[in-house]
Every structure is written in C-alpha cells, then in structure tokens.
Design a protein around this motif. Structure first.
Motif, PDB file in Angstrom:
ATOM      1  N   TYR A  34       4.165   2.773  29.085  1.00 16.05           N
ATOM      2  CA  TYR A  34       5.483   2.572  28.700  1.00 16.05           C
ATOM      3  C   TYR A  34       6.973   3.700  29.583  1.00 16.05           C
ATOM      4  O   TYR A  34       7.880   2.431  29.690  1.00 16.05           O
ATOM      5  N   ARG A  35       6.583   4.262  30.046  1.00 12.43           N
ATOM      6  CA  ARG A  35       7.599   4.865  31.022  1.00 12.43           C
ATOM      7  C   ARG A  35       7.712   4.640  32.585  1.00 12.43           C
ATOM      8  O   ARG A  35       6.377   4.336  33.206  1.00 12.43           O
ATOM      9  N   PRO A  36       8.931   3.866  33.120  1.00 17.99           N
ATOM     10  CA  PRO A  36       8.438   3.364  34.485  1.00 17.99           C
ATOM     11  C   PRO A  36       8.138   4.585  35.359  1.00 17.99           C
ATOM     12  O   PRO A  36       7.556   4.214  36.152  1.00 17.99           O
ATOM     13  N   GLY A  37       8.723   5.675  35.140  1.00 15.96           N
ATOM     14  CA  GLY A  37       7.662   7.023  35.817  1.00 15.96           C
ATOM     15  C   GLY A  37       6.248   7.234  35.939  1.00 15.96           C
ATOM     16  O   GLY A  37       5.828   7.446  36.847  1.00 15.96           O
ATOM     17  N   HIS A  38       5.898   7.037  34.462  1.00 16.62           N
ATOM     18  CA  HIS A  38       4.669   6.504  34.675  1.00 16.62           C
ATOM     19  C   HIS A  38       4.041   5.737  35.451  1.00 16.62           C
ATOM     20  O   HIS A  38       3.039   5.957  35.265  1.00 16.62           O
ATOM     21  N   GLN A  39       4.695   4.284  35.475  1.00 12.51           N
ATOM     22  CA  GLN A  39       3.663   3.431  36.078  1.00 12.51           C
ATOM     23  C   GLN A  39       3.626   3.186  37.173  1.00 12.51           C
ATOM     24  O   GLN A  39       2.549   3.641  37.894  1.00 12.51           O
ATOM     25  N   PHE A  42       1.311   6.203  38.106  1.00 14.08           N
ATOM     26  CA  PHE A  42      -0.485   5.487  38.282  1.00 14.08           C
ATOM     27  C   PHE A  42      -0.428   4.823  38.822  1.00 14.08           C
ATOM     28  O   PHE A  42      -1.512   4.375  40.007  1.00 14.08           O
ATOM     29  N   ALA A  43       0.319   3.714  39.787  1.00 15.92           N
ATOM     30  CA  ALA A  43       0.367   3.140  41.201  1.00 15.92           C
ATOM     31  C   ALA A  43       0.312   3.729  42.044  1.00 15.92           C
ATOM     32  O   ALA A  43      -0.622   3.514  42.704  1.00 15.92           O
ATOM     33  N   ALA A  44       0.723   4.856  42.726  1.00 13.86           N
ATOM     34  CA  ALA A  44       0.495   5.797  43.788  1.00 13.86           C
ATOM     35  C   ALA A  44      -0.871   6.534  43.518  1.00 13.86           C
ATOM     36  O   ALA A  44      -1.212   5.900  44.542  1.00 13.86           O
ATOM     37  N   LEU A  45      -1.606   6.765  42.376  1.00 14.27           N
ATOM     38  CA  LEU A  45      -3.088   7.146  42.164  1.00 14.27           C
ATOM     39  C   LEU A  45      -3.664   5.974  42.720  1.00 14.27           C
ATOM     40  O   LEU A  45      -4.932   6.203  43.297  1.00 14.27           O
ATOM     41  N   ARG A  46      -3.630   4.870  42.574  1.00 13.98           N
ATOM     42  CA  ARG A  46      -4.734   3.754  42.063  1.00 13.98           C
ATOM     43  C   ARG A  46      -4.837   3.628  44.307  1.00 13.98           C
ATOM     44  O   ARG A  46      -5.718   3.266  44.516  1.00 13.98           O
ATOM     45  N   LYS A  47      -3.023   3.522  44.534  1.00 14.34           N
ATOM     46  CA  LYS A  47      -3.197   2.956  45.527  1.00 14.34           C
ATOM     47  C   LYS A  47      -3.796   4.136  47.119  1.00 14.34           C
ATOM     48  O   LYS A  47      -4.249   3.886  47.476  1.00 14.34           O
ATOM     49  N   LEU A  48      -3.367   5.841  46.630  1.00 19.94           N
ATOM     50  CA  LEU A  48      -4.178   6.521  46.934  1.00 19.94           C
ATOM     51  C   LEU A  48      -5.791   6.755  47.506  1.00 19.94           C
ATOM     52  O   LEU A  48      -6.868   6.835  48.034  1.00 19.94           O
ATOM     53  N   GLN A  76       9.178   6.187  46.178  1.00 18.09           N
ATOM     54  CA  GLN A  76       9.473   5.370  46.662  1.00 18.09           C
ATOM     55  C   GLN A  76       9.700   4.328  45.956  1.00 18.09           C
ATOM     56  O   GLN A  76      10.067   3.485  46.043  1.00 18.09           O
ATOM     57  N   HIS A  77       9.787   4.398  44.651  1.00 22.33           N
ATOM     58  CA  HIS A  77       9.369   3.651  43.786  1.00 22.33           C
ATOM     59  C   HIS A  77      10.669   3.757  42.537  1.00 22.33           C
ATOM     60  O   HIS A  77      10.531   2.796  41.983  1.00 22.33           O
ATOM     61  N   VAL A  78      10.739   4.863  42.164  1.00 27.51           N
ATOM     62  CA  VAL A  78      11.282   5.189  41.045  1.00 27.51           C
ATOM     63  C   VAL A  78      12.143   6.498  41.494  1.00 27.51           C
ATOM     64  O   VAL A  78      11.085   7.191  41.798  1.00 27.51           O
TER      65      VAL A  78
END
Length: 392
Positions: A34-39, A42-48, A76-78
């Motif tokens: 829900y929260r943009p920071g959480h999005q 999680f996207a950063a974790l998947r990228k790493l 870099q995104h939020v």
C-alpha cells in the motif's frame, strides 16, 4: 493499530533479516504494498536478489551491506526512507520464517484495494454514460473488472466462479428514478396499450425489471401476460389483468399512475423507446453492481476468495442485460443468398450419375392398367366407342 500496515512491515522486515525468504515470495509484487515506500523497498530487494547480492549466499543473519544496498536502491525511487526505518521494520517482524504468511496478508490487502478501485471506476463510468445516454464505456469497464477478478482469483489460488451471499444485506438500489425516466416509461406503456401489435417489437428483449418504477414494471408484466396468452391488448383488457393480479389493491400501482396509461393514446416507435429504457436499465444495473462490489470489498469478514466470487455474482445480471442489449440493437440477420450455380451443379451431378442396369430413364409401373375406353364424340354427340349398324 492497522493490521494491514503491520503485515506489510513484518513482510519487509522478514526479508531484511533473512534475504533467503524472498524465495517464498515470488508471487508477491511491489504494487501489492500500500505505501509507496514499501513498494520501493520490495522492488529494491527483488532487484538485489536478481543481481546476485552476496548476502543471498550466506545462512547467517543478513549483513549490514544488505540493508545499506537496499536503502540506496530504494531511495532512488522514493524519498523519506532512512536507515532507522529499516531497523524499525526488522523490529516489527517476530519471526522471519513466517514471511509467506505475512506476504499473504499483503496480497489480501492488495486484492481488496484493487476490487474497490475498479468498482469505483465502473460506478463513475456508469453514471457518466447515464447522463450521456451511452453504454459503451460501461460495458468496457465491466469487462475490465471481470478480467481483474479472474486475474486476482488466479493469484490467490482460488476458482474464478460466481457465488451468492446467503443473507444479502448489501445495497441494490442506486438512486430513485428521475421524473423524465418515469415519463418515458409511462409513454411507452401507453403506446403498448393503444397501438395494436406494438408489444411485439420489444417483447423478446425488454423485461419488467428494466423499468425504473416498480409499478411500471408490473404493468408491463400484465401486458406481457396478455400477449403470451394471445389475448388482445387494449385499455379494458389491461385494466382487467391489473385487477386480477391485485396491483391496485396492494398499492403497487395507484389509479393516478394507471389512468394516464389507459386514457391517453400514444404514437411512436415502441422499439426505439424500449431501447432507451434498456440503455438506462443497463447503466443503472452497472452502478448497482459497482456499489455491491465495493461493499463486499469493505467487508473484512469475507476472505479474498469469497470476495472475488461475490463480486463475479454481482456482475451476473449486468452480463444478462448486455446480452439483451445486443439482441435489441443488432441488425436483423439477412436471409442467405441463393447460390445461382447450385442448380447447375445438381443437374451436372445427376447427369454424371450412371443408370443402374435394368432400369429405364422414365419407367412405367407394370401394375398400372391401360386406360379404359372412353366415349367418343361424333358430330358433336357423345356415342359409345362400339355401336351397331342396326342402330343407325
């Protein structure tokens, strides 16, 4: 305390503490948070993970580099993320091994938000189409919502099938009919009563529930019953059918509502008026379905699978209405054109067919007796075929 927020924090904290927990969250996507920071986290974790971060190859507690690199990538995104917040996320998670369950909490929240969002869109489009006397946008948005529900069912791992509530207590009505809508319905009913054969133009696809006024729908049901029984429709037979069904006695119809229909004759196209009513019925049904689906999504006691099933069930009447709309507005199917070469091909095929031995082209049945001798006419008089000279 917000359970959904806590679930998101626990899911992220589990992965920050144990990067290997990402292996059990492949079905979760950044947009599910829900929260943009959480999005972004999680996207950063998947990228790493996709880049093969060294922290993924150790069985020990995640290194500081794992946290630092995650924060750098997500920032870099939020904006607004800090190292202290990542430590707070880790502190919220009681046990990293429960990450798949925390992830399902996140997915459940995402499903509810997605259903609510598309239901609100359907409601807005239906109301806009109702004001512009259109249905295309409503039909398109209904298809989008149905596709989203099917996709969510696949993600949740449940069957995509409509299920009804045992005790429906959700809103079904949208708004009371406007005066113009009531007037149009009254005009159509008057036309059906006074114009002979007019009901045949709408009987196949217009239903009593398409009328916004309940009394008008019951009156149309009376006309349909007369037509179904092959009885004539006029003011007298209509009044008799209304009386037989007790519509006046029970208050479904009043004499003030019935009198103009029976008294005032009308001229026009029943098909055109019926299409206007069906169009209004379609947008009204779409708005009602959207309100029901939004209410389902707000009911926390419904599991995601139940929510999806009830939402699909709410769309069922709308699909039936759309099928009748296609029937009403589709041009009549032209009869098939005769093939000019078909007769020639048949004759050619018969000519090529060999005659069976022992048969003739035009056989004469052997059992038919020869024609009996008939009388002959001599000099304008009828005489037997054989006569004696002595009779002359």
């Amino acid at each position: 305390m917000d359970p959904l927020l806590t679930g998101e924090q626990a899911a992220l904290g589990a992965v920050l503490l144990d990067p290997r927990q990402l292996d059990g969250l492949d079905w979760l996507e950044p947009r599910d948070f829900y929260r943009p920071g959480h999005q972004a986290l999680f996207a950063a974790l998947r990228k790493l993970r996709a880049e093969g971060h060294p922290a993924l190859g150790t069985e020990e507690v995640a290194s500081l580099a794992w946290l630092t690199d995650t924060l750098a990538e997500a920032s870099q995104h939020v904006r607004g993320l800090t190292a202290s917040y990542l430590h707070a996320l880790a502190a919220v998670c009681p046990r990293p091994a429960h990450a798949p369950l925390y992830g399902r909490m996140v997915l459940e929240g995402s499903i509810r938000r997605t259903v609510t969002e598309h239901a609100d869109r359907l409601l807005a489009v239906a109301r806009e189409d109702a004001g512009q006397h259109e249905v295309h946008g409503t039909a398109t948005q209904a298809d989008v919502l149905a596709g989203v529900l099917n996709d969510l069912a696949t993600r949740w791992g449940t069957h995509s099938r409509a299920t009804a509530l045992r005790t429906p207590t959700l809103p079904t009505a949208v708004e009371p009919p406007a005066a113009a809508q009531v007037g149009n319905e009254q005009f159509l009913l008057s036309l059906l009563v006074h114009q002979n054969g007019a009901i045949e133009e709408v009987f196949d696809w217009l239903r009593p529930q398409d009328f916004a006024h309940p009394g008008h729908g019951q009156l149309y049901r009376c006309l349909g019953a007369l037509h179904h029984r092959g009885e004539p429709i006029d003011p007298v037979t209509t009044l008799w059918e209304v009386q037989r069904r007790g519509l006046l006695a029970e208050g479904t119809l009043t004499e003030e509502q019935l009198a103009p229909v029976l008294r005032d004759g009308a001229a026009g196209s029943a098909e055109w008026l019926g299409e206007q009513l069906l169009r209004s019925s379609l947008t009204r049904a779409a708005a009602g379905a959207a309100l029901q689906i939004a209410a389902h999504a707000d009911e926390r006691r419904l599991a995601p699978g139940q929510l999806i099933g009830h939402a699909l069930h709410a769309l069922g009447p709308l699909e039936e209405l759309r099928a009748r709309w296609r029937t009403a507005t589709s041009p009549p199917t032209p009869p098939p054109r005769p093939d000019p070469g078909q007769a020639a091909r048949v004759q050619a095929a018969l000519a090529r067919s060999p005659t069976r031995p022992g048969t003739r082209a035009n056989p004469t049945p052997s059992h038919v007796p020869p024609p009996a001798p008939g009388p002959q006419r001599v000099h304008g008089h009828t005489s037997p075929r054989h006569f004696h000279r002595s009779s002359m």
